[in-house]
Design an enzyme around this catalytic site. Sequence first.
Site: not given
Length: 288
Positions: A145-146, A149, A174, A198-199, A227
Amino acid sequence: MPMLYLGRGLTPRQSGLLHGEDFTLELVLSLMAVPLAVFWGHSIPLAALTLAPLGLILFTQRAVLRLGEASDTIHRQNASLEEAHHQVIERSTAALEALSATVDARDTYTAGHSRRVAASSRIIAEELGLAGAELDFVGQAALLHDIGKIAVPDAVLLKEGPLSSAEWTVMRSHPEEGARIIERLGYLDEVVPGIRYHHERPDGRGYPDGLLGDELPLAARIIHVADALDAMTTKRLYRDERSFEDALAEIRRGRGTDFCELCVDALERAVASRRIGRLVPVREFAVA
């Protein structure tokens, strides 16, 4: 029997005369011997003409044999290609996992974050009844998911203190960048929505697209909860960690606005059954 030997290369033992196809062939050959015997005493040319179908049978049998061999070759080649494709996917996925771990390692405070989120996400997904491939997709998306970044500069990612408006714009890129990275692979399309969104928040105040309510993919809603839980209970450069109880209380307050109600309820069940909690070790798992 001679035609079977000439046409297929079979010995009498291998021929299996009582098998339907071969028995029928032997019967036809036997019947053809009748006109051959009749014409033999009257006209040699006519007798020879009765043997013409034998040539056709011989040609047909050899063609069947060649087709069978070609089919076997194709099956072997397909199996080899599938194995090679599977190995490429395994190695690429392993490389992505390593890249994800590298992103986490850029900040010593968040080392292991992606694996912890993946483990919690799978538990929440199981509480929601997901299984099989759907469960694996959630785990894969959570693990990666990250990954976007990787494109965020250290000056932003590791900054001590609040981010400026411009820096927030970079940081908030990201999820989209991560989705683009995975989309280019072409074989993990199912995990892309979980990474990209996811955000997002049920109340429409998330990013990057401001999705609302049921517009949010379930995987993204699950990952958002896991998260947030890990982020709040992890010490960061700009703040201390919060207790597990405080983090859980914050998630409860955001139920229905910041966080999906179903996912919060699933987290509550996992906490009640002690599958997730402050003292529960992270379960490592292999990405399928």
